[in-house]
Write a protein that holds these residues in place. Structure first.
Motif, PDB file in Angstrom:
ATOM      1  N   THR A  70     -54.295 -31.365 -62.643  1.00  0.00           N
ATOM      2  CA  THR A  70     -54.396 -32.815 -62.783  1.00  0.00           C
ATOM      3  C   THR A  70     -54.174 -33.211 -64.240  1.00  0.00           C
ATOM      4  O   THR A  70     -54.436 -32.433 -65.146  1.00  0.00           O
ATOM      5  CB  THR A  70     -55.782 -33.338 -62.369  1.00  0.00           C
ATOM      6  N   THR A 109     -56.268 -37.021 -51.640  1.00  0.00           N
ATOM      7  CA  THR A 109     -55.357 -36.519 -50.611  1.00  0.00           C
ATOM      8  C   THR A 109     -54.995 -35.058 -50.874  1.00  0.00           C
ATOM      9  O   THR A 109     -55.038 -34.211 -49.975  1.00  0.00           O
ATOM     10  CB  THR A 109     -54.068 -37.381 -50.584  1.00  0.00           C
ATOM     11  N   ALA A 110     -54.659 -34.744 -52.134  1.00  0.00           N
ATOM     12  CA  ALA A 110     -54.254 -33.380 -52.479  1.00  0.00           C
ATOM     13  C   ALA A 110     -55.412 -32.410 -52.262  1.00  0.00           C
ATOM     14  O   ALA A 110     -55.225 -31.312 -51.711  1.00  0.00           O
ATOM     15  CB  ALA A 110     -53.781 -33.321 -53.928  1.00  0.00           C
ATOM     16  N   SER A 138     -54.872 -40.307 -60.425  1.00  0.00           N
ATOM     17  CA  SER A 138     -55.097 -41.401 -59.484  1.00  0.00           C
ATOM     18  C   SER A 138     -56.041 -40.865 -58.432  1.00  0.00           C
ATOM     19  O   SER A 138     -55.787 -39.798 -57.852  1.00  0.00           O
ATOM     20  CB  SER A 138     -53.765 -41.838 -58.854  1.00  0.00           C
ATOM     21  N   TYR A 139     -57.150 -41.545 -58.195  1.00  0.00           N
ATOM     22  CA  TYR A 139     -58.154 -41.026 -57.268  1.00  0.00           C
ATOM     23  C   TYR A 139     -57.574 -40.805 -55.882  1.00  0.00           C
ATOM     24  O   TYR A 139     -57.825 -39.794 -55.246  1.00  0.00           O
ATOM     25  CB  TYR A 139     -59.369 -41.955 -57.185  1.00  0.00           C
ATOM     26  N   GLU A 140     -56.740 -41.736 -55.427  1.00  0.00           N
ATOM     27  CA  GLU A 140     -56.219 -41.630 -54.058  1.00  0.00           C
ATOM     28  C   GLU A 140     -55.343 -40.388 -53.919  1.00  0.00           C
ATOM     29  O   GLU A 140     -55.481 -39.616 -52.975  1.00  0.00           O
ATOM     30  CB  GLU A 140     -55.434 -42.892 -53.669  1.00  0.00           C
ATOM     31  N   GLN A 141     -54.407 -40.221 -54.865  1.00  0.00           N
ATOM     32  CA  GLN A 141     -53.532 -39.051 -54.814  1.00  0.00           C
ATOM     33  C   GLN A 141     -54.337 -37.767 -54.884  1.00  0.00           C
ATOM     34  O   GLN A 141     -54.068 -36.793 -54.180  1.00  0.00           O
ATOM     35  CB  GLN A 141     -52.558 -39.066 -56.003  1.00  0.00           C
ATOM     36  N   PHE A 142     -55.339 -37.784 -55.770  1.00  0.00           N
ATOM     37  CA  PHE A 142     -56.146 -36.591 -55.970  1.00  0.00           C
ATOM     38  C   PHE A 142     -56.947 -36.267 -54.716  1.00  0.00           C
ATOM     39  O   PHE A 142     -57.006 -35.111 -54.277  1.00  0.00           O
ATOM     40  CB  PHE A 142     -57.064 -36.789 -57.175  1.00  0.00           C
ATOM     41  N   VAL A 162     -50.970 -33.311 -59.998  1.00  0.00           N
ATOM     42  CA  VAL A 162     -51.401 -34.586 -59.422  1.00  0.00           C
ATOM     43  C   VAL A 162     -51.764 -35.517 -60.575  1.00  0.00           C
ATOM     44  O   VAL A 162     -52.539 -35.148 -61.454  1.00  0.00           O
ATOM     45  CB  VAL A 162     -52.608 -34.370 -58.485  1.00  0.00           C
ATOM     46  N   LYS A 163     -51.165 -36.679 -60.578  1.00  0.00           N
ATOM     47  CA  LYS A 163     -51.420 -37.632 -61.669  1.00  0.00           C
ATOM     48  C   LYS A 163     -52.829 -38.197 -61.533  1.00  0.00           C
ATOM     49  O   LYS A 163     -53.468 -38.076 -60.488  1.00  0.00           O
ATOM     50  CB  LYS A 163     -50.379 -38.765 -61.632  1.00  0.00           C
ATOM     51  N   GLN A 195     -55.967 -31.758 -48.557  1.00  0.00           N
ATOM     52  CA  GLN A 195     -54.952 -30.804 -48.057  1.00  0.00           C
ATOM     53  C   GLN A 195     -55.290 -29.386 -48.477  1.00  0.00           C
ATOM     54  O   GLN A 195     -55.204 -28.442 -47.690  1.00  0.00           O
ATOM     55  CB  GLN A 195     -53.587 -31.138 -48.670  1.00  0.00           C
ATOM     56  N   ASP A 212     -52.320 -36.925 -66.384  1.00  0.00           N
ATOM     57  CA  ASP A 212     -51.121 -37.746 -66.563  1.00  0.00           C
ATOM     58  C   ASP A 212     -50.189 -37.179 -67.621  1.00  0.00           C
ATOM     59  O   ASP A 212     -49.004 -37.513 -67.659  1.00  0.00           O
ATOM     60  CB  ASP A 212     -51.530 -39.173 -66.964  1.00  0.00           C
TER      61      ASP A 212
END
Lengths: 414, 414
Positions: free
Chosen positions: A191, A241-242, A235-239, A232-233, A245, A193
């Motif tokens: 993680t 989700t990753a 971003s809470y949502e992206q994180f 993963v940048k 998974q 940016d």
């Protein structure tokens, strides 16, 4: 700023062990050579005697040891040569008193014989006659059936890492296939940016993702099946989700980076959101590696490692491998080598904190000198120069020039 | 019986080194993660500075260190906050005296700043105003551009084995592909009429082929590409053909077995027949491993190892790996770990002979005890129990309880 509560390294280890005791990955059966470096999934028990028959360890003559009683150069005892044993063939002759049979190294002892006299200790006046010029004891120059391995003996214990010499023992006992623990599936999420993949050219303000590769290398070497999930940048949502998974497809998850306060916060939040018990500790009294996070999402252990490569690798060595040792059902705590070396300078350390310092090792007259590599925390080139990691335990406020120190080897050394 | 001329271990090593100096296998370029455990084929030189820009090592404010001169709790210095640096973004602001910019850990320092003050050492009465309550030195809490790695620095030397931490350094410097030495192609021929493959059931007088597997495991671990050529029965013609094939397709050939005098004879004969210079020595003053043969068929080194698995593995560790180190162009003599341990009993040894004895290691108060595993030479189960091999040098006639001994680790130990 998040001033998290640091726990001692020893407590962190206990939390990990408590949460993973008995959590062993399933077994699989692999071809013998593929078992190298893997962990035995059960006790492997010899099914037969080794050697299966009594064998000669020299070139000579099989005979009854009692018949050589009193033999010497001046008073040799007399034997009649009644045949020879061929390599790889059963010995079909049965010896009577006063008889001898020629036998090669590795040959099967004929019935009636209990010892072998070496060629050099005999004289052959003709093809049928043998003079023994020395006494031999019962069993001399013989490995008896079952003397090496008895049927029923444990060749390898459940939880042992299989080394080349174990491959030899298993081959000898006919184990062409071996039950081992499956490779632990590990996902690594990077993680930040500021990160770009190593294939990319960093722009101003960006740096390359070191940890995906360094951690993958460490854990592949440790017998894991590592999936780098990429970057993963922040971003809470992206994180979220990753991480979801990763947890669904892995047996252990590593989140690397998140040096920023925000990243640490949403790492904690996502672990807690994805399943109980969630975060179990956040912050350890070690240097480097203080901002380490550990939690369990259901049965899956999740580590949040610091972004600095040196810190990430230190925590991986100290804690992630401990967790993996549990998942592999390893008997030994880890597959690493520690040695004792002599420190070459004073090193300061805060009491109550476990410090890990990169060292170079130099061998002098059979003992190792540990030369601390000092520099700003997190400099990557220190890694390339170091042979091992020295541990300053929490109960010390430093160590002195000449003190013995424990060094964990991080590369092969001579 | 062939009473071959034994040479000292040291002379054997010299013969091998002399004949293989400069005989390095070609390079190939592999993906970074596949370089783990391989040998660097050239010096790997940084092409850029690391970090590429000056970075903050803390969360805080970038400013001019000179502006904090004299700051204290009672006399803070005043700054105006003129913006913030985002992770992964270029710092576009140029600081003037008395200005500060919020910066996260890892953020890029803006032009005009030379230090970072930690958040905890500041007070923010409002969003535009910062009070610094401590002085900071130039460069404080900053890793300057190129401070970690300077463009032109050698990251990895030709001939180094690549460990996980090197993968980290190479990733940091953008080496997605790495030039390494090709895997050395090794063929292993097992000889002996008594041998059957491990998949087969031995009949009376037969035993399983241990060495094909044990040696393949050792050399695979050492980075070789090993082809087991199977078992060749004791026939000169078959053996000559198999050796010719092996030499044509390999960079190093191992013949294992031939414990019988006949097998040793035709091993020598076939090596001499297949090409100059042929056999270079036959017999070494070591135990176990005395009947070792070494020769060169053209450019290809050929080893004839004893049939006993313990002896074969000892000679492989001592001599075959030395030859492979030359073929890999390794800087270090081998990729193995040696440590010093304290012997727990007297051990006898013939002067003029190098003895290698399997030991168990036990760790007590930071030092290792080496417990010799004694038993008839060649017993395979000794291998499974041993952690390492202890060396009694040729100039000693034995070692005493309590003596320091050098132990070569043959498996990971804790």
């Amino acid at each position: 700023m998040d001033f998290f509560q640091c726990i001692p390294l020893q407590s962190a280890k206990e939390v990990i062990t408590q949460n993973l005791t008995g959590a062993v990955v399933p077994p699989e059966t692999v071809f013998l050579l593929d078992a190298l470096g893997r962990v035995a999934a059960e006790d492997i028990v010899a099914q037969e005697n080794l050697p299966p028959f009594s064998r000669s360890t020299v070139d000579g003559f099989a005979l009854r040891s009692a018949d050589t009683f009193g033999s010497s150069e001046s008073a040799p005892s007399l034997f009649s040569i009644v045949g020879e044993v061929s390599m790889g063939e059963p010995a079909t002759i049965e010896l009577l008193p006063g008889q001898a049979v020629a036998i090669p190294t590795g040959g099967m002892l004929p019935a009636g014989s209990d010892a072998v006299i070496m060629l050099e200790q005999t004289i052959q006046p003709d093809a049928q006659t043998l003079l023994a010029v020395k006494m031999v004891a019962p069993g001399e120059n013989v490995v008896s059936a079952g003397e090496d391995v008895r049927s029923g003996a444990v060749l390898l214990k459940e939880g042992q890492r299989i080394a080349p010499q174990h491959i030899g023992v298993l081959a000898a006992c006919g184990f062409a296939r071996v039950p081992v623990r499956k490779r632990v599936k590990v996902s690594v999420i990077s993680t930040g940016d500021e990160l770009v993949d190593i294939q990319d050219i960093p722009m101003a303000g960006q740096i390359r993702d070191v940890n995906s590769y360094a951690l993958a290398a460490m854990l592949t070497e440790f017998g894991c099946d590592v999936t780098p999930m990429g970057i993963v940048k922040d971003s809470y949502e992206q994180f979220f989700t990753a991480l979801g998974q990763a947890v669904a497809t892995s047996q252990l998850v590593i989140i690397s980076g998140g040096s920023s306060v925000g990243a640490r916060d949403y790492t904690v939040k996502a672990i807690d959101a994805l399943g109980a018990p969630g975060v179990l500790f956040h912050g350890i009294s070690i240097k480097p590696g203080k901002p380490t996070i550990f939690g369990m999402i259901g049965q899956v252990p999740v580590f949040g490692l610091p972004g600095h490569p040196v810190a990430a690798m230190t925590v991986c060595e100290q804690l992630v491998k401990l967790a993996l040792g549990n998942l592999f059902g390893q008997r030994e705590a880890s597959g690493t080598v520690r040695l004792t070396a002599q420190l070459t300078r004073n090193v300061a350390s805060a009491p109550g904190r476990d410090d890990f310092i990169n060292v170079r090792l130099r061998r002098q007259q059979g003992t190792y000198k540990a030369i601390p590599i000092l520099g700003k925390s997190g400099l990557i080139h220190l890694l390339a120069q170091s042979d091992g990691i020295m541990h300053v335990p929490a109960d010390k406020s430093g160590l002195y020039d000449g003190d013995p120190v424990e060094v964990l080897l991080i590369k092969d050394t001579e």
